[in-house]
Structures are given as structure tokens and as C-alpha cells.
Scaffold this active site. Structure first.
Site, PDB file in Angstrom:
ATOM      1  N   GLY A  54      37.717  71.406  82.795  1.00  0.00           N
ATOM      2  CA  GLY A  54      37.331  70.541  81.921  1.00  0.00           C
ATOM      3  C   GLY A  54      38.378  70.379  80.869  1.00  0.00           C
ATOM      4  O   GLY A  54      39.495  70.339  81.121  1.00  0.00           O
ATOM      5  N   GLU A  55      37.792  70.373  79.693  1.00  0.00           N
ATOM      6  CA  GLU A  55      38.918  70.276  78.199  1.00  0.00           C
ATOM      7  C   GLU A  55      39.528  68.860  78.517  1.00  0.00           C
ATOM      8  O   GLU A  55      40.383  68.513  77.330  1.00  0.00           O
ATOM      9  CB  GLU A  55      39.891  71.310  78.343  1.00  0.00           C
ATOM     10  CG  GLU A  55      39.418  72.622  78.163  1.00  0.00           C
ATOM     11  CD  GLU A  55      40.597  73.977  78.253  1.00  0.00           C
ATOM     12  OE1 GLU A  55      41.495  73.468  78.213  1.00  0.00           O
ATOM     13  OE2 GLU A  55      40.129  75.041  78.286  1.00  0.00           O
ATOM     14  N   GLY A  56      39.440  67.791  79.372  1.00  0.00           N
ATOM     15  CA  GLY A  56      40.519  66.591  79.579  1.00  0.00           C
ATOM     16  C   GLY A  56      41.573  67.232  80.417  1.00  0.00           C
ATOM     17  O   GLY A  56      42.461  66.170  80.369  1.00  0.00           O
TER      18      GLY A  56
END
Length: 338
Positions: free
Chosen positions: A305-307
Site C-alpha cells: 500500500g502507501e502508493g
């Protein structure tokens, strides 16, 4: 420019009035691609990416000088159902890590020359447990959409959105199930690493949410309100704002894609300015991308996640644009064409 909507119906109207790709720029970029010093199609998908970027940026020579990475964080009441291997306090701790520059997304943003900002959305007030009521009321979901909308830099030439929120693969799975059909078992994955019992529990929780909110499943924005979360809504708001500004977007993993799907299900074509950065290792991400007609650029087994996967794909897009906009044409190079 601050958000110009104060209700879901007004946000829907904004989506319906979004600009389309610049057809002249798209044609110009395609024409330039055909004149570059290479055999036709020799750069594969890089050619398509550069042409796509040019069409949205309104030029036959696209650029990627000011990419922006935006991370949104939220907490979820449904975590009380035991759907995550980690406690909700980790969300706050990771936001601190983002601000200190210690997370993976900080390193990837830096590596590809992207500015990065982090937006924590009322972490001390989790959304409601969607198995017992709507996750958010209308004012809450509109505020989250507006946070995302206002976070986009109008001067950016590429946008990546990411998230942090313990338990948020469960609302993402609930969104996917509500939008595309199928029960919880079709969409849940292991997220942060739940065991088999936890996976089954996540499926039951999603099914309970779908049953409770059956009356709204035909309205994607209401699905976001009832089954989503603040950071998911904020990502949708940022993606919509990028479209309003004709800024290309790279989508991240399962959670980001589920959030984006709400826009596509509200207005067909709402994600034409987006490409899928990668195929994550989270269960049904590939199924979700297929439903949206998006082919991922990378497949590296990421599930952070987190980009992070989308940020890594900035490098691919930069390479595509560098070749397209920097290469000489046959005429410029004095090379005989085909």
C-alpha cells in the site's frame, strides 16, 4: 481551488461534467510517435503510455517533471471485528513515520523526483463499523472527498495516491463486492497477514455489510459512504480532481483501485486518465483490474500500500515520456525512414 461540492449529489454532477482527453493532442502525440527513430511499435507499451499522457496533458510532447504522491490515512470501526493482524494505533504511528521520512513511500517518492504529502483524516475518530450502520454520514464522506480534491497540486503533471489505514482491505473488499457482485469470499485477501480464520472472518464481515446496506448497492457513491472509509473517499476525491485538471494518474494496489472503481461506477469513463501501476499480491486485485479494463504496468508481488507500487511505476512512465519527447524524429536525425 477548493472543492466546489457540498453533497454527494453535487459531487456526482462534478463527475458528470469532467473534461475529456484532448483529441488533437492525442493525435499529435500518436503522429510524433510514428516519426521517431525506431521501428514501429518497438517500444511496446511505452509508446501507448506516452501517447496517453500527451493526450491528457494537452501536448504532443508530454512531460513528467512534477509528479505528486499523496498519501491519505484513516481508521475504521470495523477493525473491532478482528479483521486485521495489527491494532488501529499503527495507523497513527505510520503517519508519524511518513512525516519523518522513514517509510517505503518516502524513499520511492524521492527516487523518482516526486513531491509527497500526507493527510491524516480524523484518526482519533474511526468510521463506524459498517456491519452495524453506515461507515460515514453524508457530511463525513463529502469532507473526505474534499480533502482529496484539495490535496492535488494544480501544477503537478502526474498524480499518485496511496493510503494507510489498519483494516482497510476489508472496506476495500466490501466496495469491490458491492460494485461488481459476489460475496465477501470472492474479494477478501490476507491484507497485513491474517490467518485462515481471519480470512474467513473478513469474508463474513463483508457479507454482513452487504446485507445491511443492500438498499444502496446500486449507487456507487452511497456504497462509498456506507461501506468505505475516509482515506478511500479522499483517494477518490484526489483522482477526480486530477481528472478535472487533466492530470494523468497512476493507480496503486487493491485499496486504491477499489476506491477509484467508485468513480467509474458513478460515471463510465471516469478513470480514462488513469493507468494501473502494478498488480499487487492482495487476493482479488487482478480481478478488480480486469473488471475495470486496466492492465498493470508492473507485477512484483507488492502488497504494502502507501502508493508504493504506483510510485515505482513513475519510473516506467518517465522512461516512456523521455523516449517519446526526447528522441529525434527521422527527419531531425537525418535517418531514412521506412
Amino acid at each position: 481551488m477548493t472543492a466546489s461540492f457540498a453533497s454527494l449529489s453535487e459531487f456526482r454532477a462534478v463527475l458528470q461534467a469532467m473534461p475529456m482527453v484532448d483529441a488533437a493532442a492525442l493525435a499529435g502525440a500518436a503522429a510524433r510517435n510514428g516519426q521517431l527513430t525506431k521501428p514501429p511499435g518497438a517500444l511496446g507499451r511505452l509508446e501507448d503510455l506516452a501517447i496517453w499522457a500527451g493526450g491528457w496533458q494537452g501536448t504532443d510532447k508530454p512531460h513528467c517533471d512534477r509528479p505528486q504522491v499523496i498519501v491519505f490515512a484513516g481508521n475504521h470501526g470495523v477493525v473491532a471485528q478482528g479483521v486485521s493482524a495489527f491494532p488501529a494505533e499503527v495507523t497513527v504511528q505510520m503517519v508519524g513515520n511518513f512525516h519523518a521520512g522513514g517509510a517505503a513511500i518516502n524513499q520511492l517518492s524521492k527516487a523518482f523526483g516526486a513531491s509527497m504529502s500526507v493527510h491524516a483524516l480524523e484518526l482519533d475518530r474511526p468510521t463506524a463499523d459498517f456491519t452495524r450502520g453506515a461507515a460515514m454520514d453524508e457530511a463525513e464522506v463529502v469532507a473526505a472527498l474534499a480533502t482529496g480534491w484539495n490535496a492535488v497540486d494544480a501544477g503537478a503533471d502526474l498524480v499518485v495516491v496511496g493510503e494507510m489505514g489498519i483494516g482497510n482491505t476489508t472496506p476495500a473488499a466490501a466496495l469491490a463486492a458491492a460494485l461488481f457482485g459476489g460475496g465477501g469470499a470472492s474479494w477478501v485477501g490476507r491484507g497485513t497477514g491474517v490467518d485462515d480464520a481471519g480470512l474467513a472472518r473478513k469474508a463474513r464481515v463483508v457479507d454482513a455489510g452487504l446485507a445491511l446496506h443492500a438498499a444502496v448497492l446500486g449507487d456507487a457513491l452511497e456504497v462509498m459512504r456506507c461501506l468505505g472509509g475516509r482515506e478511500l473517499a479522499a483517494m477518490a476525491g484526489a483522482i477526480a480532481r486530477a481528472r478535472a485538471l487533466r492530470i494523468p494518474v497512476i493507480l496503486d494496489g487493491f485499496i486504491c483501485t477499489a476506491s477509484a472503481a467508485v468513480l467509474e461506477k458513478t460515471v463510465a469513463g471516469a478513470l480514462d486518465h488513469c493507468v494501473a501501476g502494478h498488480l499487487s499480491a492482495e487476493g482479488a486485485h487482478g480481478k478488480l483490474l480486469s473488471a475495470l479494463g486496466k492492465e498493470p504496468l508492473l507485477n512484483l508481488g507488492l502488497r504494502l500500500g502507501e502508493g508504493s507500487g504506483a510510485a515505482l511505476a513513475i519510473g516506467v512512465l518517465k522512461g516512456a515520456i523521455a523516449c517519446h519527447s526526447g528522441m529525434a524524429t527521422f527527419a531531425e536525425a537525418g535517418v531514412s525512414g521506412a
